[in-house]
Design a protein around this motif. Structure first.
Motif, PDB file in Angstrom:
ATOM      1  N   UNK A 189     -35.497   1.322   5.943  1.00  0.00           N
ATOM      2  CA  UNK A 189     -35.269   0.158   6.797  1.00  0.00           C
ATOM      3  C   UNK A 189     -36.291  -0.935   6.509  1.00  0.00           C
ATOM      4  N   UNK A 190     -35.856  -2.181   6.617  1.00  0.00           N
ATOM      5  CA  UNK A 190     -36.732  -3.327   6.373  1.00  0.00           C
ATOM      6  C   UNK A 190     -37.299  -3.820   7.687  1.00  0.00           C
ATOM      7  N   UNK A 191     -38.553  -4.273   7.633  1.00  0.00           N
ATOM      8  CA  UNK A 191     -39.239  -4.750   8.830  1.00  0.00           C
ATOM      9  C   UNK A 191     -39.495  -6.254   8.740  1.00  0.00           C
ATOM     10  N   UNK A 192     -39.738  -6.869   9.906  1.00  0.00           N
ATOM     11  CA  UNK A 192     -39.969  -8.313   9.960  1.00  0.00           C
ATOM     12  C   UNK A 192     -41.401  -8.712   9.635  1.00  0.00           C
ATOM     13  N   UNK A 193     -42.307  -7.764   9.592  1.00  0.00           N
ATOM     14  CA  UNK A 193     -43.705  -8.085   9.284  1.00  0.00           C
ATOM     15  C   UNK A 193     -44.272  -7.071   8.303  1.00  0.00           C
ATOM     16  N   UNK A 194     -45.270  -7.496   7.543  1.00  0.00           N
ATOM     17  CA  UNK A 194     -45.934  -6.603   6.589  1.00  0.00           C
ATOM     18  C   UNK A 194     -46.583  -5.431   7.321  1.00  0.00           C
ATOM     19  N   UNK A 195     -47.198  -5.733   8.455  1.00  0.00           N
ATOM     20  CA  UNK A 195     -47.907  -4.694   9.197  1.00  0.00           C
ATOM     21  C   UNK A 195     -46.958  -3.575   9.619  1.00  0.00           C
ATOM     22  N   UNK A 196     -45.803  -3.945  10.153  1.00  0.00           N
ATOM     23  CA  UNK A 196     -44.848  -2.932  10.602  1.00  0.00           C
ATOM     24  C   UNK A 196     -44.254  -2.164   9.421  1.00  0.00           C
TER      25      UNK A 196
END
Length: 484
Positions: free
Chosen positions: A409-416
């Motif tokens: 799954x792709x996340x909206x932030x690098x941190x997540x």
């Protein structure tokens, strides 16, 4: 409800109010008979950065900012009644936000009347009244771009002719309704309401006009609402302060005793994990001149939702809800751990999304993976990041002991994205990841205190915070909405 969308004719609505119009107050107003409820004004720039998250523990939809604050929370109960109000001065950005929330709200509204600096700054709120061309551009963009009704809320202009001219231009954009606060942008609640402007606006257009601004002088009980509607000549009425002081003003035969209303509000706040400082603010607004009473002083001293509950004698209800939510967390955690990993080339993958609410403050999967690697005398985990161009989402791959792990799954932030990769690695390896309710792992934790990383003693075990402690930990920022 009109076919195909929300009707704004012959309704009584909860007006948008900053810090008041959060989910507990909106649900309370619906309980007592409001037809439509508006959320507080939310700024487009902040909302455009949010990620839509289905909160399976609370049964809500949360719009979460990159700093993990819940900017807007809604639920199925209000889906066909809630109007999302935004502060904006840019047509394109307004449309981005409207499309983000479109499937979860009944309508979107543009704030064109708030005189406060936080809103007028950047040309939003009442600042738009001096730029009718921009008003038209924003509304036309929204009306043509979303499938739900679009409305706006204005203040009156210096002359009747100017007010009438503006509402006529607004009508031509195709909006479903316009709310008119019968005061100039320079005026405050202590100034008398200009009913003649609302009357002139209502006569000038065929769309519903919603009268606003009568709380202090004209609307004190439910029976006054209809009188205000008739006096203004408007189709509908919108209440702010009268509803804030006692939301049972919407109830025929009301109002209810204030103590009962406050308890009903607090129960919604507990059920939906409302931030303690927001809950306290709303309850203090209800107390008004009784804020220095024994109950008021106990409320002001409270720092957590549990302490607020104790002030109102609802500690058993609070604990019951916490127990129910923990059962749901545990069930969801068990389900997520059943997923089988997939090996593709040299990468082991799982469909895992990092949910911050599932971990105590200061604890993350990356932290646990790092400490486990040190304990096993392995090299530090290495993270590689890629960004998807079409939606600018992120995906991370972590390498541990020459093996790679990644979430599909792709996340909206690098941190997540990095946290999700760490979760995959830990689950595949069978290593604790630090979730709430997980047994003590014995792993050494690191925390950043005052800007420096300080390692706790090797014999000190991680102690998971209870919900009330997590609430307390969040209390330093009164503007943050707590996630589960």
């Amino acid at each position: 409800m009109a076919s195909g969308g929300l009707s704004f004719r012959n309704i009584t609505a909860l007006a948008p109010m900053v810090r008041v119009g959060t989910l507990p107050m909106r649900l309370l107003a619906l309980d007592y008979g409001a037809d439509v409820v508006y959320c507080e004004e939310l700024i487009d720039i902040k909302m455009a950065k949010c990620q839509r998250v289905v909160n399976e523990v609370l049964d809500t939809v949360d719009f979460v900012a990159p700093d993990e604050r819940v900017m807007f929370r809604t639920c199925e109960r209000e889906k066909d009644r809630v109007v999302f109000q935004m502060g904006t001065a840019d047509p394109d950005r307004a449309l981005i936000v409207a499309k983000l929330v479109e499937q979860d709200v009944a309508a979107v509204d543009v704030n064109m009347g708030c005189p406060k600096e936080y809103s007028t700054k950047g040309g939003m709120g009442a600042a738009l009244l001096s730029d009718p061309d921009k008003i038209v551009a924003i509304l036309q963009k929204l009306v043509s771009g979303v499938s739900i009704p679009v409305t706006c809320k204005i203040r009156i202009l210096p002359s009747l002719e100017e007010t009438v001219s503006l509402v006529r231009r607004i009508e031509k954009t195709g909006v479903a309704a316009v709310a008119v606060h019968g005061r100039l942008k320079e005026e405050r609640p202590r100034h008398p309401l200009h009913l003649d402007h609302i009357q002139a606006a209502a006569r000038a257009v065929s769309i519903p006009v919603i009268a606003n601004g009568g709380s202090l002088d004209l609307v004190k009980t439910n029976s006054d609402i209809e009188a205000f509607r008739r006096a203004s000549g408007a189709s509908s009425v919108m209440l702010a302060r009268a509803a804030m002081w006692n939301a049972s003003v919407f109830m025929e035969g009301g109002p209810l005793p204030l103590e009962a209303v406050m308890e009903d509000y607090l129960k919604h706040a507990i059920r939906y994990n409302n931030h303690a400082f927001n809950t306290k603010y709303c309850l203090c607004q209800m107390l008004r001149d009784k804020v220095e009473s024994p109950l008021g002083k106990q409320l002001q001293a409270a720092q957590t939702t549990q302490e607020i509950s104790e002030a109102f004698g609802l500690q058993e209800f609070y604990q019951q809800i916490q127990d129910q939510l923990q059962v749901k967390r545990n069930s969801l955690q068990s389900c997520s751990q059943l997923e089988e990993p997939l090996v593709e080339g040299d990468v082991t993958m799982m469909a895992v999304r990092f949910e911050r609410r599932e971990y105590p403050p200061h604890i993350t999967p990356k932290m646990f993976l790092l400490e486990w690697s040190r304990k096993e005398k392995l090299e530090q985990p290495l993270y590689e990041m890629v960004q998807r161009s079409e939606d600018r989402s992120f995906q991370s791959t972590v390498t541990v002991e020459s093996k790679k792990y990644r979430s599909t799954l792709w996340e909206k932030s690098k941190k997540f994205a990095e946290q999700a990769a760490a979760v995959v690695c830990l689950r595949v390896l069978g290593v604790p990841e630090g979730r709430i309710g997980e047994e003590d792992s014995g792993l050494v934790c690191k925390r950043k205190l005052n800007g420096t990383a300080e390692e706790e003693g090797s014999k000190k075990r991680h102690v998971f915070e209870t919900q009330q402690e997590a609430d307390s930990a969040a209390s330093g920022d009164s503007t943050k909405s707590q996630k589960l």
